[in-house]
Design a protein around this motif. Structure first.
Motif, PDB file in Angstrom:
ATOM      1  N   VAL A  33     -16.340  -4.382  -9.292  1.00 56.70           N
ATOM      2  CA  VAL A  33     -17.665  -3.749  -9.358  1.00 56.70           C
ATOM      3  C   VAL A  33     -17.761  -2.657 -10.425  1.00 56.70           C
ATOM      4  O   VAL A  33     -18.703  -2.650 -11.226  1.00 56.70           O
ATOM      5  CB  VAL A  33     -18.071  -3.212  -7.980  1.00 56.70           C
ATOM      6  CG1 VAL A  33     -19.323  -2.332  -8.080  1.00 56.70           C
ATOM      7  CG2 VAL A  33     -18.320  -4.353  -7.017  1.00 56.70           C
ATOM      8  N   PRO A  34     -16.822  -1.687 -10.485  1.00 56.49           N
ATOM      9  CA  PRO A  34     -16.983  -0.628 -11.490  1.00 56.49           C
ATOM     10  C   PRO A  34     -16.814  -1.112 -12.926  1.00 56.49           C
ATOM     11  O   PRO A  34     -17.136  -0.378 -13.867  1.00 56.49           O
ATOM     12  CB  PRO A  34     -15.896   0.390 -11.117  1.00 56.49           C
ATOM     13  CG  PRO A  34     -14.900  -0.384 -10.342  1.00 56.49           C
ATOM     14  CD  PRO A  34     -15.680  -1.431  -9.604  1.00 56.49           C
ATOM     15  N   LEU A  35     -16.344  -2.332 -13.113  1.00 58.23           N
ATOM     16  CA  LEU A  35     -16.253  -2.885 -14.456  1.00 58.23           C
ATOM     17  C   LEU A  35     -17.617  -3.364 -14.945  1.00 58.23           C
ATOM     18  O   LEU A  35     -17.908  -3.325 -16.141  1.00 58.23           O
ATOM     19  CB  LEU A  35     -15.270  -4.057 -14.481  1.00 58.23           C
ATOM     20  CG  LEU A  35     -13.831  -3.763 -14.053  1.00 58.23           C
ATOM     21  CD1 LEU A  35     -12.984  -5.033 -14.164  1.00 58.23           C
ATOM     22  CD2 LEU A  35     -13.228  -2.644 -14.881  1.00 58.23           C
ATOM     23  N   LEU A  36     -18.460  -3.823 -14.027  1.00 56.88           N
ATOM     24  CA  LEU A  36     -19.771  -4.328 -14.433  1.00 56.88           C
ATOM     25  C   LEU A  36     -20.872  -3.289 -14.273  1.00 56.88           C
ATOM     26  O   LEU A  36     -21.860  -3.316 -15.008  1.00 56.88           O
ATOM     27  CB  LEU A  36     -20.105  -5.614 -13.670  1.00 56.88           C
ATOM     28  CG  LEU A  36     -20.216  -5.552 -12.152  1.00 56.88           C
ATOM     29  CD1 LEU A  36     -21.647  -5.355 -11.712  1.00 56.88           C
ATOM     30  CD2 LEU A  36     -19.673  -6.839 -11.527  1.00 56.88           C
ATOM     31  N   ALA A  37     -20.722  -2.388 -13.331  1.00 56.40           N
ATOM     32  CA  ALA A  37     -21.659  -1.263 -13.159  1.00 56.40           C
ATOM     33  C   ALA A  37     -20.861   0.002 -13.422  1.00 56.40           C
ATOM     34  O   ALA A  37     -20.106   0.459 -12.568  1.00 56.40           O
ATOM     35  CB  ALA A  37     -22.251  -1.265 -11.754  1.00 56.40           C
ATOM     36  N   ARG A  38     -21.006   0.564 -14.618  1.00 52.37           N
ATOM     37  CA  ARG A  38     -20.012   1.516 -15.119  1.00 52.37           C
ATOM     38  C   ARG A  38     -20.329   2.977 -14.863  1.00 52.37           C
ATOM     39  O   ARG A  38     -19.557   3.841 -15.267  1.00 52.37           O
ATOM     40  CB  ARG A  38     -19.794   1.264 -16.611  1.00 52.37           C
ATOM     41  CG  ARG A  38     -19.127  -0.083 -16.881  1.00 52.37           C
ATOM     42  CD  ARG A  38     -18.828  -0.329 -18.328  1.00 52.37           C
ATOM     43  NE  ARG A  38     -20.018  -0.715 -19.090  1.00 52.37           N
ATOM     44  CZ  ARG A  38     -20.004  -1.037 -20.374  1.00 52.37           C
ATOM     45  NH1 ARG A  38     -18.858  -0.988 -21.047  1.00 52.37           N
ATOM     46  NH2 ARG A  38     -21.114  -1.411 -20.987  1.00 52.37           N
ATOM     47  N   THR A  39     -21.436   3.273 -14.210  1.00 48.09           N
ATOM     48  CA  THR A  39     -21.742   4.662 -13.857  1.00 48.09           C
ATOM     49  C   THR A  39     -22.006   4.752 -12.358  1.00 48.09           C
ATOM     50  O   THR A  39     -22.340   3.756 -11.705  1.00 48.09           O
ATOM     51  CB  THR A  39     -22.985   5.178 -14.599  1.00 48.09           C
ATOM     52  OG1 THR A  39     -24.162   4.503 -14.106  1.00 48.09           O
ATOM     53  CG2 THR A  39     -22.865   4.954 -16.110  1.00 48.09           C
ATOM     54  N   GLY A  40     -21.873   5.958 -11.825  1.00 48.42           N
ATOM     55  CA  GLY A  40     -22.131   6.145 -10.413  1.00 48.42           C
ATOM     56  C   GLY A  40     -23.553   5.772 -10.030  1.00 48.42           C
ATOM     57  O   GLY A  40     -23.785   5.183  -8.967  1.00 48.42           O
ATOM     58  N   GLN A  41     -24.521   6.098 -10.883  1.00 47.00           N
ATOM     59  CA  GLN A  41     -25.900   5.755 -10.593  1.00 47.00           C
ATOM     60  C   GLN A  41     -26.109   4.242 -10.604  1.00 47.00           C
ATOM     61  O   GLN A  41     -26.794   3.692  -9.729  1.00 47.00           O
ATOM     62  CB  GLN A  41     -26.842   6.414 -11.599  1.00 47.00           C
ATOM     63  CG  GLN A  41     -28.313   6.039 -11.462  1.00 47.00           C
ATOM     64  CD  GLN A  41     -28.912   6.412 -10.117  1.00 47.00           C
ATOM     65  OE1 GLN A  41     -28.335   7.192  -9.359  1.00 47.00           O
ATOM     66  NE2 GLN A  41     -30.073   5.837  -9.806  1.00 47.00           N
TER      67      GLN A  41
END
Length: 306
Positions: free
Chosen positions: A278-286
């Motif tokens: 997940v954090p690879l495709l959505a790279r910011t906390g928001q």
């Protein structure tokens, strides 16, 4: 005596011991695409099914939910159960409000049946256009169903191959309900992300304000899972596509595990690794909070969305 049907030859069983993710999901995360299969002794599979899976029960789904740190689930009716939504509805009624459903219905479904599904927690209908999973998807019947569910505020989930979009998009645009697209429309990840096929898909999403599930990298990937050396990054060839969707349509993207991963014969993904994707495709906390919490809450639990 009821006998349990034999699983389709070559199908892999879902991964029973997923690792614990390194990425900590934000509170309120929704797994917006998962299924249950049977158990067949309690919820028999449809006679017209194209495949027979192994059992994957609500108790096992809830155990995975808690193991991964997920708060809620959206349970999508499995094609092996046809239009008998009993297994999926049983999950919703057992979830204490922590699950919503996407059903399969026929054009002759009654208003009372639709109301019962709504009260159970169903909020959408799935239209499947994959020929290997369904015999056909007659458009007149689908249009009738879409008109029937519109007063309920439901949406239609559409599942198709990328090459089929040119033929289908005109029909999709006539439907009087919001659209949700499964698995990014199954792009060919060996083609350029800027190529004509994926560009058509992005234009379609922009034109229709459709929701997009950036899910199932294990189905789309050619590079496949990581080597068994502790590496947590996998399916990297899918990332240019999912990142672009997240960055262009951040308030209309959804994520899901696709547990128990039906119709896989090559490898079975580790659900903990899918969370670490997940954090690879959505790279910011928001971006992560929109993808995992705010968007699915707005679509499936609008009365509780903040």
């Amino acid at each position: 005596m009821t006998t349990t049907p034999s699983k389709t030859e070559g199908w892999l069983d879902w991964y029973a011991d997923p690792t614990r993710p390194q990425f900590r999901l934000p509170p309120g995360t929704v797994d917006a695409h998962c299924h249950v299969f049977g158990p067949a002794a309690q919820f028999p599979f449809a006679p017209e099914r194209k495949y027979t899976p192994c059992d994957a029960s609500k108790e096992q789904l809830f155990a995975l939910r808690d193991h991964l740190g997920v708060s809620r689930n959206v349970v999508v009716q499995a094609t092996c159960h046809g239009a008998d939504n009993s297994a999926m509805v049983d999950v919703l009624r057992s979830s204490a409000g922590r699950a919503r459903g996407v059903a399969t219905v026929r054009p002759d479904v009654t208003d009372e049946e639709l109301r019962e599904l709504h009260e159970a927690g169903v909020r959408g209908i799935r239209f499947n256009f994959l020929k290997r999973l369904v015999d056909g998807s007659p458009r007149d019947d689908l249009a009738t169903i879409a008109r029937r569910i519109a007063p309920l505020g439901w949406h239609v989930v559409v599942y198709f191959e990328a090459a089929e979009l040119e033929e289908l998009e005109g029909f999709f645009e006539t439907l009087p309900v919001p659209l949700v697209i499964d698995h990014m429309g199954r792009p060919d990840v060996t083609a350029p992300v800027t190529g004509p096929e994926f560009s058509r898909f992005l234009r379609f999403v922009d034109r229709t304000a459709a929701w997009v599930k950036v899910s199932c990298p294990e189905r789309l990937s050619v590079s496949g899972p990581p080597a068994l050396n502790g590496e947590r990054h996998a399916y990297l060839d899918v990332l240019p596509f999912s990142r672009r969707v997240v960055e262009e349509f951040g308030d209309h993207v959804l994520w899901g595990t696709d547990w128990p991963h039906p119709n896989l014969t090559d490898h079975m993904p580790d659900d903990g690794l899918l969370v670490d994707h997940v954090p690879l495709l959505a790279r910011t906390g928001q971006a992560q909070r929109l993808l995992l919490v705010e968007n699915p809450m707005r679509l499936y639990w609008p009365d509780e969305a903040v």
